[in-house]
Design an enzyme around this catalytic site. Sequence first.
Site, PDB file in Angstrom:
ATOM      1  N   ASP A 102       0.822  -1.206   0.000  1.00  0.00           N
ATOM      2  CA  ASP A 102       0.000   0.000   0.000  1.00  0.00           C
ATOM      3  C   ASP A 102       0.860   1.262   0.000  1.00  0.00           C
ATOM      4  O   ASP A 102       1.940   1.311   0.594  1.00  0.00           O
ATOM      5  CB  ASP A 102      -0.890  -0.008   1.249  1.00  0.00           C
ATOM      6  CG  ASP A 102      -1.824   1.170   1.323  1.00  0.00           C
ATOM      7  OD1 ASP A 102      -2.692   1.277   0.444  1.00  0.00           O
ATOM      8  OD2 ASP A 102      -1.674   1.987   2.248  1.00  0.00           O
TER       9      ASP A 102
ATOM     10  N   GLU B  57       1.059  -0.602  -5.136  1.00  0.00           N
ATOM     11  CA  GLU B  57       0.044   0.418  -5.366  1.00  0.00           C
ATOM     12  C   GLU B  57       0.809   1.739  -5.527  1.00  0.00           C
ATOM     13  O   GLU B  57       1.094   2.434  -4.561  1.00  0.00           O
ATOM     14  CB  GLU B  57      -0.945   0.509  -4.203  1.00  0.00           C
ATOM     15  CG  GLU B  57      -2.124   1.407  -4.528  1.00  0.00           C
ATOM     16  CD  GLU B  57      -2.484   2.362  -3.399  1.00  0.00           C
ATOM     17  OE1 GLU B  57      -3.467   3.115  -3.558  1.00  0.00           O
ATOM     18  OE2 GLU B  57      -1.792   2.393  -2.382  1.00  0.00           O
TER      19      GLU B  57
END
Length: 868
Positions: free
Chosen positions: A537, A590
Amino acid sequence: MTPRPESSGSHPEQPAEQRRTEPPTPARKKPAAKKQPATAAAKKSAARKTPAKKTAAAAAKSAPAAKATVQKAAAKKTAGKTARKAAGKVAEKTVGKAPAGRKPSAGAAAGSRVGDTARTAPAPAPEAAVRHAPPEAEIAVSPAVDAGDRERLLAGWHHAPHSVLGAHPVPGGVAFRAFRPYARAVTVVSGGMSVALHDDGDGFFSGLLPLREVPAYRLLVTYEEAELDTEDAYRFLPTLGELDLHLIGEGRHEELWTVLGAHPMTHQGVTGTRFSVWAPNARGVRVAGSFNFWDGTAFPMRSLGSTGVWELFVPGIGEGELYKFEITRPDGSKTLRADPMARRTEVPPATSSIVTSSRYEWGDTEWLERRAELPAHRAPFSVYEVHLASWRPGLTYRQLAEQLPAYVKDLGFTHVELMPVAEHPFGGSWGYQVTGFYAPTARLGTPDDFRYLVDALHRAGIGVIMDWVPAHFPRDEWALAEFDGRPLYEHSDPLRAAHPDWGTLEFDFGRREVRNFLVANALYWCEEFHIDGLRVDAVASMLYLDYSREPGEWTPNEHGGRENLDAVVFLQEMNATVYRRVPGVVTIAEESTAWDGVTRATHHRGPSGFGGLGFGLKWNMGWMHDSLEYMSHEPVHRAYHHGEMTFSMVYAYSENYVLPISHDEVVHGKGSLVSKMPGDWWRRRADLRAYLGYMWAHPGKQLLFMGQEFAQGAEWSEAHGPDWWLLDPHYGAEADHRGVRDLVRDLNTVYRSTPALWQNDTEPSGFRWVTGDAADDNVLAFLRYDADGSPLLAVCHFAPVVRHDYRIGVPDDVPAWHEVLNTDQARYGGGGVTNPDPVKPEPQGWHGRPASIRLTLPPLATVWLRPA
């Protein structure tokens, strides 16, 4: 380098069992001269020759200054000491003296090294153990804890409690010392001997027994209403070996979770739990938990040198006990902290760590052996993203294991991606503000329950990807923030530490121990829980020093740039280590910027001068934003935004991409996927179906968030999850939602059986435009090819009209084409405008091709055709 087992001790060249049992020997003592003055030199000499140096030094200071015989010195002892010495002589008769020339027993040897720490030098040969002078010929010392040690133990900042507490050979015998606040009495029990220690006040107890060596013993601790028969925690050697400490100090212990934290184990033949924690700035660390009524006073840990690791083996403590670390900060204040390496936690909002170990027996051997056959970017890879706590609210890990694998398998997805499962205090963060990096959230069950869910998915043929959050952590005062009183896991520069978007703290990627904590954490999930992939993330927030910061709020790197060089090194190390140790696992970034080489190998340098970051796949955020922007326009306006659907092919092969329609696109007022489409309900569903057909045919892997597979109208909420009631047969519009789900199932079925849609996702040879400029018609047409050159033709039509005999250029080496998927089929909720019969090419060139076919294009639909 593979770390040595935790019980390996301080001599790696010896077998572990030998290192545990070989008895060391105290240094030999010469009889004290009966009339020798106790000069300063004599005191120093005695201290050097005494195994327990601190105790001997203290004793030397208290020796009589005048000339005196040993008998006179003994006579000057207090009445209490005289009584204890007498008791000791009785005990000596009970225990007996070791015959000359006989080696001490293993139990005695273990006791004789209680005061050792990780820095203790190798002991002398065991044959010297019996060469003590008789106790009568030595200067007996006070066994009580001296004032300095006493003060440090009470204040909670003693670095070496094992050097003071426990049993230690001293002049005159063996000194026994115990620190048991609230106890009324403490008795040493060894064989047939039972001797009460003197109460020295403040919870300290001591006694001097005229023994030649430390025996195997236990403590009988008497409280107001209870009596506890227990091992003495301060008679045990360190449980961490020199190699473990060396690797921790270097920041390269790849199995960090096996040495830090709380581990039930058998140590020196005794069962208990080893507690260890990294806290280099702490003045002292104690263990507090349910087993000591959350009072850590009597459980000080020892410092294992410059590594900053503190350790204590507590006998008799097992699984299920709650615990935290009580840390004395540099300023003397105290803080109670959850274990950063805890592998199990309480259910939030409770915050304690729990002692645990796994007994799970895996049944996914076949899956693990098969998953490394193809790299992810060359394999079918269709992902269903799930928030476990809200997919079916109220279900545990084991209950989810009975439903989720079957559902995902029925829809044909190859993988599930789980939003973060690591423990987090606030459910509304969806797991993206982690406090327990090594513990699956206790909201849904135990760590073994989570293993059961992963195992069930694997046995159903479903891979498991987990969202992993190494970018930042919350500021909760019981967790990682200023863990030992100073910035430790976070950067020491407040501007670098504070994350401007989420009110959290960024990790200090430049500190080797912090990188080790995170790299080992990535391995932990893959190795201990058989996770098949990590979706990392917020990579962009790690890579740029100026991320969400204004001028003056950040400092350039050493080259004057905005790249966070420490984060680059961390990501490269993490990826290289994971791919080396866990074959078949994929890491996914990401990352929303144009950073060069996110999925390039770490040893290959690009134009920017950086080596690749080493990820296997990267989220294509540009494709997602552009395509959703195009779809949000009324069809009459889409001609002016046609480039938003074709631009992704300009950079499609710069990285290995995933096309994500994730949770971030269906929350916080953004609406669900179907609600982003314009028009009435019929047109919205038609647009959604056409968009999904385009997405599955576009180069790259695909990811779809739960609820979007059946056209949920409301945006997602973690409080109640998907609106499953839309699929209730009694609901009037159930067929509309079931039709979209049926389409998703068929998209996955055709996708998995058509290598042209996944085999060359990262190769330009796998894609050819047929027409990318038919903006006025709202038409996109392209060919996908597999490794053998077999094609699939995709035609996407984003206008709400039927186009008859629409001519499409095709290769002339395919005798006929047949429709394998049409998003306008009636069973999907469409109008049923299809091409049911094989379509033969005509020799009329079109779109730069030597042949062409004429198709009927349904309104707002995507059509796939393969060679007949």
